[in-house]
Design a protein around this motif. Structure first.
Motif, PDB file in Angstrom:
ATOM      1  N   ILE A 105     123.822  38.025  68.457  1.00 53.65           N
ATOM      2  CA  ILE A 105     123.888  36.602  68.781  1.00 53.65           C
ATOM      3  C   ILE A 105     125.109  35.957  68.140  1.00 53.65           C
ATOM      4  O   ILE A 105     125.842  35.201  68.781  1.00 53.65           O
ATOM      5  CB  ILE A 105     122.582  35.895  68.364  1.00 53.65           C
ATOM      6  CG1 ILE A 105     121.432  36.381  69.251  1.00 53.65           C
ATOM      7  CG2 ILE A 105     122.730  34.377  68.459  1.00 53.65           C
ATOM      8  CD1 ILE A 105     120.064  35.940  68.780  1.00 53.65           C
ATOM      9  N   VAL A 106     125.357  36.275  66.875  1.00 52.69           N
ATOM     10  CA  VAL A 106     126.521  35.714  66.179  1.00 52.69           C
ATOM     11  C   VAL A 106     127.818  36.195  66.826  1.00 52.69           C
ATOM     12  O   VAL A 106     128.732  35.402  67.090  1.00 52.69           O
ATOM     13  CB  VAL A 106     126.481  36.069  64.669  1.00 52.69           C
ATOM     14  CG1 VAL A 106     127.780  35.694  63.991  1.00 52.69           C
ATOM     15  CG2 VAL A 106     125.312  35.374  63.996  1.00 52.69           C
ATOM     16  N   ALA A 107     127.903  37.483  67.116  1.00 56.38           N
ATOM     17  CA  ALA A 107     129.098  38.024  67.767  1.00 56.38           C
ATOM     18  C   ALA A 107     129.268  37.433  69.157  1.00 56.38           C
ATOM     19  O   ALA A 107     130.383  37.091  69.570  1.00 56.38           O
ATOM     20  CB  ALA A 107     129.023  39.549  67.836  1.00 56.38           C
ATOM     21  N   GLY A 108     128.177  37.280  69.894  1.00 53.95           N
ATOM     22  CA  GLY A 108     128.235  36.672  71.220  1.00 53.95           C
ATOM     23  C   GLY A 108     128.712  35.234  71.170  1.00 53.95           C
ATOM     24  O   GLY A 108     129.483  34.796  72.029  1.00 53.95           O
ATOM     25  N   LEU A 109     128.285  34.502  70.156  1.00 52.37           N
ATOM     26  CA  LEU A 109     128.745  33.122  69.985  1.00 52.37           C
ATOM     27  C   LEU A 109     130.244  33.082  69.733  1.00 52.37           C
ATOM     28  O   LEU A 109     130.981  32.329  70.385  1.00 52.37           O
ATOM     29  CB  LEU A 109     127.997  32.449  68.833  1.00 52.37           C
ATOM     30  CG  LEU A 109     128.475  31.054  68.451  1.00 52.37           C
ATOM     31  CD1 LEU A 109     128.246  30.078  69.592  1.00 52.37           C
ATOM     32  CD2 LEU A 109     127.773  30.586  67.195  1.00 52.37           C
ATOM     33  N   ILE A 110     130.716  33.909  68.823  1.00 51.50           N
ATOM     34  CA  ILE A 110     132.148  33.924  68.483  1.00 51.50           C
ATOM     35  C   ILE A 110     132.978  34.381  69.678  1.00 51.50           C
ATOM     36  O   ILE A 110     133.974  33.746  70.038  1.00 51.50           O
ATOM     37  CB  ILE A 110     132.393  34.816  67.249  1.00 51.50           C
ATOM     38  CG1 ILE A 110     131.748  34.179  66.013  1.00 51.50           C
ATOM     39  CG2 ILE A 110     133.886  35.026  67.030  1.00 51.50           C
ATOM     40  CD1 ILE A 110     131.690  35.085  64.804  1.00 51.50           C
ATOM     41  N   ILE A 111     132.570  35.472  70.316  1.00 46.93           N
ATOM     42  CA  ILE A 111     133.315  35.991  71.461  1.00 46.93           C
ATOM     43  C   ILE A 111     133.297  34.978  72.603  1.00 46.93           C
ATOM     44  O   ILE A 111     134.321  34.727  73.241  1.00 46.93           O
ATOM     45  CB  ILE A 111     132.746  37.353  71.904  1.00 46.93           C
ATOM     46  CG1 ILE A 111     133.023  38.420  70.839  1.00 46.93           C
ATOM     47  CG2 ILE A 111     133.321  37.786  73.254  1.00 46.93           C
ATOM     48  CD1 ILE A 111     132.278  39.708  71.051  1.00 46.93           C
ATOM     49  N   GLY A 112     132.147  34.386  72.862  1.00 53.39           N
ATOM     50  CA  GLY A 112     132.042  33.405  73.945  1.00 53.39           C
ATOM     51  C   GLY A 112     132.898  32.170  73.699  1.00 53.39           C
ATOM     52  O   GLY A 112     133.566  31.680  74.612  1.00 53.39           O
ATOM     53  N   THR A 151     126.943  30.474  77.015  1.00 53.95           N
ATOM     54  CA  THR A 151     128.148  30.988  76.363  1.00 53.95           C
ATOM     55  C   THR A 151     127.811  32.177  75.473  1.00 53.95           C
ATOM     56  O   THR A 151     128.520  33.181  75.468  1.00 53.95           O
ATOM     57  CB  THR A 151     128.820  29.878  75.534  1.00 53.95           C
ATOM     58  OG1 THR A 151     129.135  28.778  76.382  1.00 53.95           O
ATOM     59  CG2 THR A 151     130.089  30.370  74.860  1.00 53.95           C
ATOM     60  N   ILE A 152     126.721  32.080  74.731  1.00 57.16           N
ATOM     61  CA  ILE A 152     126.292  33.174  73.853  1.00 57.16           C
ATOM     62  C   ILE A 152     125.921  34.408  74.668  1.00 57.16           C
ATOM     63  O   ILE A 152     126.338  35.527  74.351  1.00 57.16           O
ATOM     64  CB  ILE A 152     125.120  32.728  72.956  1.00 57.16           C
ATOM     65  CG1 ILE A 152     125.587  31.660  71.967  1.00 57.16           C
ATOM     66  CG2 ILE A 152     124.510  33.926  72.223  1.00 57.16           C
ATOM     67  CD1 ILE A 152     124.463  31.004  71.188  1.00 57.16           C
ATOM     68  N   ILE A 153     125.169  34.215  75.753  1.00 56.60           N
ATOM     69  CA  ILE A 153     124.751  35.354  76.571  1.00 56.60           C
ATOM     70  C   ILE A 153     125.958  36.043  77.188  1.00 56.60           C
ATOM     71  O   ILE A 153     126.071  37.280  77.162  1.00 56.60           O
ATOM     72  CB  ILE A 153     123.756  34.902  77.663  1.00 56.60           C
ATOM     73  CG1 ILE A 153     122.426  34.531  77.009  1.00 56.60           C
ATOM     74  CG2 ILE A 153     123.555  35.983  78.722  1.00 56.60           C
ATOM     75  CD1 ILE A 153     121.425  33.905  77.940  1.00 56.60           C
ATOM     76  N   LEU A 154     126.892  35.256  77.735  1.00 52.95           N
ATOM     77  CA  LEU A 154     128.090  35.847  78.329  1.00 52.95           C
ATOM     78  C   LEU A 154     128.974  36.493  77.259  1.00 52.95           C
ATOM     79  O   LEU A 154     129.628  37.508  77.521  1.00 52.95           O
ATOM     80  CB  LEU A 154     128.862  34.795  79.112  1.00 52.95           C
ATOM     81  CG  LEU A 154     128.134  34.234  80.345  1.00 52.95           C
ATOM     82  CD1 LEU A 154     128.936  33.109  80.975  1.00 52.95           C
ATOM     83  CD2 LEU A 154     127.832  35.325  81.340  1.00 52.95           C
ATOM     84  N   GLY A 155     128.985  35.943  76.049  1.00 54.91           N
ATOM     85  CA  GLY A 155     129.715  36.553  74.942  1.00 54.91           C
ATOM     86  C   GLY A 155     129.121  37.885  74.532  1.00 54.91           C
ATOM     87  O   GLY A 155     129.841  38.845  74.252  1.00 54.91           O
ATOM     88  N   ILE A 156     127.796  37.969  74.525  1.00 56.40           N
ATOM     89  CA  ILE A 156     127.125  39.228  74.191  1.00 56.40           C
ATOM     90  C   ILE A 156     127.435  40.280  75.260  1.00 56.40           C
ATOM     91  O   ILE A 156     127.791  41.426  74.945  1.00 56.40           O
ATOM     92  CB  ILE A 156     125.601  39.027  74.043  1.00 56.40           C
ATOM     93  CG1 ILE A 156     125.296  38.191  72.796  1.00 56.40           C
ATOM     94  CG2 ILE A 156     124.866  40.361  73.997  1.00 56.40           C
ATOM     95  CD1 ILE A 156     123.853  37.744  72.687  1.00 56.40           C
ATOM     96  N   ILE A 157     127.339  39.888  76.530  1.00 52.56           N
ATOM     97  CA  ILE A 157     127.646  40.830  77.615  1.00 52.56           C
ATOM     98  C   ILE A 157     129.108  41.252  77.546  1.00 52.56           C
ATOM     99  O   ILE A 157     129.432  42.435  77.696  1.00 52.56           O
ATOM    100  CB  ILE A 157     127.308  40.201  78.982  1.00 52.56           C
ATOM    101  CG1 ILE A 157     125.800  39.981  79.102  1.00 52.56           C
ATOM    102  CG2 ILE A 157     127.809  41.089  80.123  1.00 52.56           C
ATOM    103  CD1 ILE A 157     125.386  39.143  80.295  1.00 52.56           C
ATOM    104  N   GLY A 158     129.996  40.284  77.299  1.00 44.65           N
ATOM    105  CA  GLY A 158     131.413  40.606  77.169  1.00 44.65           C
ATOM    106  C   GLY A 158     131.681  41.551  76.013  1.00 44.65           C
ATOM    107  O   GLY A 158     132.517  42.454  76.115  1.00 44.65           O
ATOM    108  N   GLY A 159     130.972  41.363  74.910  1.00 44.25           N
ATOM    109  CA  GLY A 159     131.122  42.253  73.765  1.00 44.25           C
ATOM    110  C   GLY A 159     130.679  43.666  74.071  1.00 44.25           C
ATOM    111  O   GLY A 159     131.362  44.635  73.722  1.00 44.25           O
TER     112      GLY A 159
END
Length: 86
Positions: free
Chosen positions: A7-14, A32-40
């Motif tokens: 979740i933290v990484a997804g937030l930062i990446i998003g 944004t968090i969900i798309l950041g997690i998927i992107g990660g």
């Protein structure tokens, strides 16, 4: 603990992906968090496929791939989310 880190990484990446994109992306923080997690996750897979996922020092290429994938996902989802809300 792994879910919390995702979740933290997804937030930062998003959030970094939203900064890379021009203009405003009116999507909520949870998306944004969900798309950041998927992107990660996809970025990690691409980095491993290109054999740049594990280098000496900071893995800048892997991080760039993660942010790039998240930016593409946000660019795709934002117009669809905006049309749904109207």
């Amino acid at each position: 603990m792994t879910i919390l880190w995702a979740i933290v990484a997804g937030l930062i990446i998003g959030l970094l992906a939203k900064l890379v994109l021009p203009g405003r992306q009116p999507i909520p923080l949870w998306l944004t968090i969900i798309l950041g997690i998927i992107g990660g996750l996809v970025g990690n897979g691409l980095a491993s496929a290109f054999d740049v996922g594990d280098t000496n020092g900071i893995d800048w290429i892997r991080h760039a791939m993660q942010i790039g994938v998240a930016a593409v996902l946000i660019a795709i989802v934002t117009p669809a989310y905006g049309r749904r809300r109207v």
